[in-house]
Design an enzyme around this catalytic site. Sequence first.
Site, PDB file in Angstrom:
ATOM      1  N   HIS B  39       0.997  -1.346  -0.176  1.00 14.66           N
ATOM      2  CA  HIS B  39       0.228   0.099   0.109  1.00 14.66           C
ATOM      3  C   HIS B  39       0.736   0.851  -0.335  1.00 14.66           C
ATOM      4  O   HIS B  39       0.805   1.910  -0.839  1.00 14.66           O
ATOM      5  CB  HIS B  39      -0.962   0.197   0.775  1.00 14.66           C
ATOM      6  CG  HIS B  39      -2.142  -0.517   0.973  1.00 14.66           C
ATOM      7  ND1 HIS B  39      -2.124  -2.201   1.200  1.00 14.66           N
ATOM      8  CD2 HIS B  39      -3.455   0.147   0.882  1.00 14.66           C
ATOM      9  CE1 HIS B  39      -3.899  -2.155   1.253  1.00 14.66           C
ATOM     10  NE2 HIS B  39      -4.461  -0.997   0.289  1.00 14.66           N
ATOM     11  N   LYS B 104     -10.515  -7.312   7.599  1.00  9.64           N
ATOM     12  CA  LYS B 104     -10.752  -7.929   9.109  1.00  9.64           C
ATOM     13  C   LYS B 104     -10.328  -6.990  10.222  1.00  9.64           C
ATOM     14  O   LYS B 104      -9.738  -6.168   9.896  1.00  9.64           O
ATOM     15  CB  LYS B 104     -10.565  -9.197   9.796  1.00  9.64           C
ATOM     16  CG  LYS B 104      -9.174  -9.091  10.124  1.00  9.64           C
ATOM     17  CD  LYS B 104      -9.140 -11.251  10.849  1.00  9.64           C
ATOM     18  CE  LYS B 104      -7.427 -10.895  10.980  1.00  9.64           C
ATOM     19  NZ  LYS B 104      -6.927 -10.575  12.519  1.00  9.64           N
TER      20      LYS B 104
END
Lengths: 283, 185
Positions: B39, B104
């Site tokens: 990222h 999650k």
Amino acid sequence: MREINFNEIVSGVKHLITYTSSNLPKDAIDALEKAMNEEKSPVSKEILRQILENSQIASKEFRPLCQDTGLAVFFVKVGEDVKVKGGTLKNAINQATAEAYKESYLRASTCHPFTRANLQNSVGYNLPAIIHFDLVEGDKIEIEYAAKGGGSENVSRAIVLPPASGKDGVMKFVREVVSKGGSNPCPPLTVGIGIGGTFERATISSKHALFRDIGSVNPDPELAELENKILEDLNKLGIGAMGMGGTKTVLAVHIESNPCHIASLPVSVNVQCHSSRHGHITI
Amino acid sequence: MGQIYYLKTPLRDEDVKKLRAGDIVFLNGVVYTARDAAHKRLVDLISAGEKLPFDLNGAVVYFVGPTPPKPGEPIGSAGPTTSYRMDSYSPTLISHGLRGMIGKGERSREVIDSCMKYGAVYFGATGGAGALLGKKIKSSEIIAYPELGPEAIRRIEVEDFPVTVINDVLGDDLYQRGRAEYEIK
């Protein structure tokens, strides 16, 4: 003095790691099934069903239960009448860790703390293992192993409370830790609590508390009562399986307690995800 | 429980907009894997005005670092990792076309606001169900940053990959709603 061969230790520990990576222990499966049957939220019930289906697939097809195959954590009790022949015990455990993780296609997760470079090609595949040694009487070596994932480790906390805080202070701190963790540590959880000792003793105890079988009763009646009280309190949080909301946030609370300094009350909370991969061998 | 949908990737705007927190979605098609390190590199490329290793328009990114594949298999176990570590990067990717994230755990206010502003959703997959979820991945190919090992960017093809909508375009949050419903004060 009993001699144990280096290679015998390597082979025993390798088998322990490989087996544990795809076979959830019976105590964990029983606790998850009980939670699924008792869970009131349909969404959390479905998540628990998926978790149990996952454990069946993993075991049947020999796949890792979770992609986070953890740092390899060991508690080792070494009998004082044992001599390891052909190498050191520490090297045997590290060699077994690297070989088992590599040969069984488990993930190498150790990295440099700042550059974040994976250490598989420098230090070794998923090395170093985290090993806690203890010397005991006798001529055996007992090795307990757990694959400790990062998600649940990330929400774990330690504190040194003023002694006047007592049991209520412990309960309040544990509640804060689990509440703040929310969905992140992959509930339903096992909560390991280390009380007393020094700052680091409490934390090591909180880790070791996670190696105890879920559902086993603490031999100290006072601690057993406190475990039940904290369990009941934590399941009021409503977090549920994977944080979807529900009545089963925590499967078990395990406490290990130590005598401590007259000035301090150290408390450490080590959180374990639902994939409680642990096992032990005695050589 | 909410509605059940079967959706193809890349996601279309109308598909994203109809999803509500609590819906169950089975995803089919191409998904890209990326964790923290990947990222950071993607956001650095965007800041430098350079081309990304994949097209972000309608894309779904899966926060996962799989285990190595066994011989003859596309991928090993592949469940989600904790998403908050991507919170500082996700808004930039969403503003450049990302429409779905799979992970999650709770997201930040900034991520939820970006989902509302640009029309993106955050899906939760079952953490610790890596064996089950890995079987839903039919192919896998590293397309960038192989030196990151498990954190490399992979182009994976998924079949009926089960996820739950956690944050929708209206700003609803299944974690908050679910917890409030079962909390005993």
